[in-house]
Design a protein around this motif. Structure first.
Motif, PDB file in Angstrom:
ATOM      1  N   PHE A  23     -22.467  -2.727  25.277  1.00 40.96           N
ATOM      2  CA  PHE A  23     -22.364  -1.274  25.398  1.00 40.96           C
ATOM      3  C   PHE A  23     -21.897  -0.855  26.791  1.00 40.96           C
ATOM      4  O   PHE A  23     -20.985  -0.033  26.942  1.00 40.96           O
ATOM      5  CB  PHE A  23     -23.714  -0.626  25.092  1.00 40.96           C
ATOM      6  CG  PHE A  23     -23.726   0.861  25.311  1.00 40.96           C
ATOM      7  CD1 PHE A  23     -23.152   1.712  24.382  1.00 40.96           C
ATOM      8  CD2 PHE A  23     -24.290   1.403  26.452  1.00 40.96           C
ATOM      9  CE1 PHE A  23     -23.145   3.091  24.587  1.00 40.96           C
ATOM     10  CE2 PHE A  23     -24.292   2.770  26.665  1.00 40.96           C
ATOM     11  CZ  PHE A  23     -23.716   3.616  25.736  1.00 40.96           C
ATOM     12  N   TYR A  64     -20.492   4.038  18.398  1.00 41.61           N
ATOM     13  CA  TYR A  64     -21.457   2.934  18.369  1.00 41.61           C
ATOM     14  C   TYR A  64     -22.867   3.495  18.206  1.00 41.61           C
ATOM     15  O   TYR A  64     -23.652   3.027  17.376  1.00 41.61           O
ATOM     16  CB  TYR A  64     -21.353   2.132  19.669  1.00 41.61           C
ATOM     17  CG  TYR A  64     -22.362   1.005  19.814  1.00 41.61           C
ATOM     18  CD1 TYR A  64     -21.990  -0.314  19.550  1.00 41.61           C
ATOM     19  CD2 TYR A  64     -23.673   1.240  20.220  1.00 41.61           C
ATOM     20  CE1 TYR A  64     -22.905  -1.350  19.697  1.00 41.61           C
ATOM     21  CE2 TYR A  64     -24.591   0.227  20.357  1.00 41.61           C
ATOM     22  CZ  TYR A  64     -24.199  -1.075  20.103  1.00 41.61           C
ATOM     23  OH  TYR A  64     -25.102  -2.094  20.237  1.00 41.61           O
ATOM     24  N   ALA A  65     -23.170   4.522  18.993  1.00 45.29           N
ATOM     25  CA  ALA A  65     -24.511   5.090  18.969  1.00 45.29           C
ATOM     26  C   ALA A  65     -24.839   5.735  17.626  1.00 45.29           C
ATOM     27  O   ALA A  65     -25.945   5.580  17.098  1.00 45.29           O
ATOM     28  CB  ALA A  65     -24.659   6.110  20.101  1.00 45.29           C
ATOM     29  N   SER A 113     -23.506   5.068  14.620  1.00 46.45           N
ATOM     30  CA  SER A 113     -23.657   4.054  13.575  1.00 46.45           C
ATOM     31  C   SER A 113     -24.956   3.272  13.767  1.00 46.45           C
ATOM     32  O   SER A 113     -25.628   2.909  12.791  1.00 46.45           O
ATOM     33  CB  SER A 113     -22.456   3.102  13.558  1.00 46.45           C
ATOM     34  OG  SER A 113     -22.347   2.379  14.768  1.00 46.45           O
ATOM     35  N   ALA A 114     -25.323   3.037  15.033  1.00 44.93           N
ATOM     36  CA  ALA A 114     -26.584   2.351  15.321  1.00 44.93           C
ATOM     37  C   ALA A 114     -27.759   3.197  14.861  1.00 44.93           C
ATOM     38  O   ALA A 114     -28.731   2.684  14.300  1.00 44.93           O
ATOM     39  CB  ALA A 114     -26.696   2.067  16.815  1.00 44.93           C
ATOM     40  N   ARG A 147     -16.271  -0.589  16.860  1.00 43.68           N
ATOM     41  CA  ARG A 147     -17.478  -0.118  17.539  1.00 43.68           C
ATOM     42  C   ARG A 147     -18.504   0.399  16.522  1.00 43.68           C
ATOM     43  O   ARG A 147     -19.712   0.205  16.687  1.00 43.68           O
ATOM     44  CB  ARG A 147     -17.135   1.001  18.532  1.00 43.68           C
ATOM     45  CG  ARG A 147     -16.294   0.579  19.721  1.00 43.68           C
ATOM     46  CD  ARG A 147     -16.820  -0.648  20.409  1.00 43.68           C
ATOM     47  NE  ARG A 147     -18.095  -0.425  21.072  1.00 43.68           N
ATOM     48  CZ  ARG A 147     -18.912  -1.385  21.465  1.00 43.68           C
ATOM     49  NH1 ARG A 147     -18.616  -2.656  21.228  1.00 43.68           N
ATOM     50  NH2 ARG A 147     -20.044  -1.107  22.078  1.00 43.68           N
ATOM     51  N   THR A 150     -20.055  -2.699  14.954  1.00 42.24           N
ATOM     52  CA  THR A 150     -20.965  -3.342  15.908  1.00 42.24           C
ATOM     53  C   THR A 150     -22.260  -2.565  16.018  1.00 42.24           C
ATOM     54  O   THR A 150     -23.355  -3.137  16.065  1.00 42.24           O
ATOM     55  CB  THR A 150     -20.307  -3.452  17.296  1.00 42.24           C
ATOM     56  OG1 THR A 150     -19.030  -4.076  17.170  1.00 42.24           O
ATOM     57  CG2 THR A 150     -21.168  -4.276  18.241  1.00 42.24           C
ATOM     58  N   GLY A 151     -22.157  -1.237  16.043  1.00 41.90           N
ATOM     59  CA  GLY A 151     -23.334  -0.403  16.147  1.00 41.90           C
ATOM     60  C   GLY A 151     -24.274  -0.529  14.960  1.00 41.90           C
ATOM     61  O   GLY A 151     -25.498  -0.450  15.111  1.00 41.90           O
ATOM     62  N   GLY A 203     -27.373  -1.891  17.062  1.00 40.24           N
ATOM     63  CA  GLY A 203     -28.323  -0.824  17.355  1.00 40.24           C
ATOM     64  C   GLY A 203     -29.722  -1.080  16.851  1.00 40.24           C
ATOM     65  O   GLY A 203     -30.676  -0.428  17.294  1.00 40.24           O
ATOM     66  N   GLN A 249     -30.460   6.245  19.697  1.00 40.42           N
ATOM     67  CA  GLN A 249     -29.026   6.006  19.578  1.00 40.42           C
ATOM     68  C   GLN A 249     -28.278   7.275  19.179  1.00 40.42           C
ATOM     69  O   GLN A 249     -27.228   7.594  19.746  1.00 40.42           O
ATOM     70  CB  GLN A 249     -28.767   4.902  18.541  1.00 40.42           C
ATOM     71  CG  GLN A 249     -29.337   3.539  18.903  1.00 40.42           C
ATOM     72  CD  GLN A 249     -28.546   2.833  19.985  1.00 40.42           C
ATOM     73  OE1 GLN A 249     -27.536   3.327  20.457  1.00 40.42           O
ATOM     74  NE2 GLN A 249     -29.019   1.669  20.394  1.00 40.42           N
ATOM     75  N   GLY A 280     -25.648   9.226  21.323  1.00 39.95           N
ATOM     76  CA  GLY A 280     -24.293   9.467  20.820  1.00 39.95           C
ATOM     77  C   GLY A 280     -23.880  10.918  20.990  1.00 39.95           C
ATOM     78  O   GLY A 280     -22.759  11.217  21.413  1.00 39.95           O
TER      79      GLY A 280
END
Length: 418
Positions: free
Chosen positions: A31, A59-60, A62-63, A110, A113-114, A118, A353, A357
């Motif tokens: 991150f 990312y945040a 989706s996490a 991203r 990955t999240g 996350g 997260q 975000g």
């Protein structure tokens, strides 16, 4: 581990702390490396500050979504198996970032990955809560949170070097290589963590999620977490661009700034954890909040400044932020009941997260870049962060009072400061 306070950790406990710290290092670096790569991505991908803010916040978001979706199931499985599943997904997502040819591919990578990365932090905190009593959690959190400092001492400078020598993809591929090694050690040496399964009463996972969300004492913790994320997520994404374009830091000086700051945090993190166990976690949180406010006010209103002054201010700011993170994390672990730990940590991480975000996205709209690269409205960004820090301190006081009362009512001896 016994619920009694112990002076030292066993060999296996030291392994758990070390492997969780290293695991956190890879996730945090994945991150945080976006921040120093920000000025490169703005140029190479020809994107705006709001588009870059979207890469960070994607990312945040989706996490956060993944955290909510998995929270109901988090207490239904062996935590080791759950950790390995999500860590494997994180490795795949980071690899996709490492081969991303375009902005939109990177954005999708991203998000992927999240979805996995996350959730890892919440599983790690649940493991810490399962294996270590509240009396030593400040110390444990202090060591595990060294991942943030380590990412600055080792990860970010190496990442910047690889990005400069090869391409901006290289840091992500470096993280993939290290993560595979960490995954192997978890698979091979970590014992099953399933004592919480004996406390489960069955029932629907979504019902478990709903009950966890409905408890008033949990809700106030989630409210505090919402604002707790604001500071870091607002300042970090544009930190490097602000330093280079507004403060006059040369690109060649960035590794020095990150390394000195990181080394300082390696020293302060375990010390902060130990102090929080000794004098009280909320006292340390309050002190960290005051430092954060003062340093944010100064830092966000600077013009071109000598590097040595920026280093002092940056180290001081990170001391405040780190003190808040370690003490708040340790205090939050005492909020949930044992049977709800996985769900609570999952929801808490998810909220953190999502809030982060939103903060990153708002930062991208508050800050604007001129044709010369100068970032405007950074003082406004700092004022928003300070306001959030003050409100969070008030909310954390309520958490502190709840945890103190809960520990006092516990039949087990509780000789720790909270």
């Amino acid at each position: 581990m016994s619920e009694q306070k112990t002076a030292t950790f066993s060999g296996y406990e030291k392994f758990i702390i070390a492997i969780l710290a290293t695991l956190q290092f890879t996730v945090v670096l994945d991150f945080m490396v976006l921040s120093p790569l920000g000025y490169i991505l703005l140029d190479k991908l020809s994107i705006s500050t709001s588009q870059f803010g979207l890469v960070v916040s994607a990312y945040a978001f989706s996490a956060g979504a993944a955290g909510l979706l998995t929270a109901g199931f988090a207490d239904k499985f062996d935590r080791k198996k759950l950790l390995l599943f999500f860590y494997c997904g994180f490795i795949v997502g980071t690899f996709l970032c490492g081969i991303a040819p375009t902005y939109h591919f990177l954005l999708m990578a991203r998000i992927f990955t999240g979805l996995f990365g996350g959730v890892i932090g919440s599983i790690s905190f649940a493991i810490i809560t399962d294996l270590f009593p509240i009396q030593v959690r400040g110390r444990v959190m202090g060591f595990v949170q060294m991942a943030f400092a380590s990412s600055q001492v080792l990860g970010i400078p190496i990442g910047l070097y690889l990005a400069k020598e090869f391409s901006w993809h290289a840091p992500f591929l470096m993280i993939v290589g290290l993560s595979i090694v960490v995954g192997f050690f978890i698979l091979t040496y970590m014992k099953p963590i399933n004592a919480h399964l004996k406390l489960q009463t069955g029932g629907n996972a979504f019902a478990h999620l709903g009950k966890t969300l409905a408890r008033p004492e949990y809700l106030q913790a989630f409210a505090a977490t919402t604002l707790l994320a604001t500071g870091g997520f607002m300042l970090m994404p544009f930190g490097t661009a602000y330093g280079v374009n507004n403060l006059g830091i040369r690109e060649a000086q960035l590794p020095t700034l990150y390394m000195i700051t990181g080394i300082s945090m390696l020293v302060f993190s375990p010390l902060i954890g130990k102090i929080s166990d000794k004098i009280g976690k909320y006292k340390v949180f309050l002190a960290g909040s005051i430092i954060t406010c003062v340093m944010t006010l100064i830092y966000c209103n600077l013009s071109v400044t000598p590097l040595w002054i920026i280093i002092i201010l940056n180290v001081s700011l990170f001391v405040g932020i780190t003190a808040r993170m370690i003490s708040a994390s340790a205090l939050m672990t005492a909020v949930p009941e044992a049977k709800d730990r996985g769900a609570f940590m999952g929801i808490n991480s998810s909220i953190q997260q999502i809030a982060g975000g939103i903060a990153s996205l708002l930062a991208g709209f508050i800050v604007s870049e001129t044709s010369t690269g100068f970032l405007e409205n950074y003082p406004t960004l700092g004022n928003v962060v300070i306001f959030a820090v003050i409100i969070t301190a008030l909310l954390m006081y309520r958490i502190h009072k709840y945890v103190t009362a809960k520990l006092a009512a516990s039949p087990a001896p509780q000789n720790t400061a909270v």
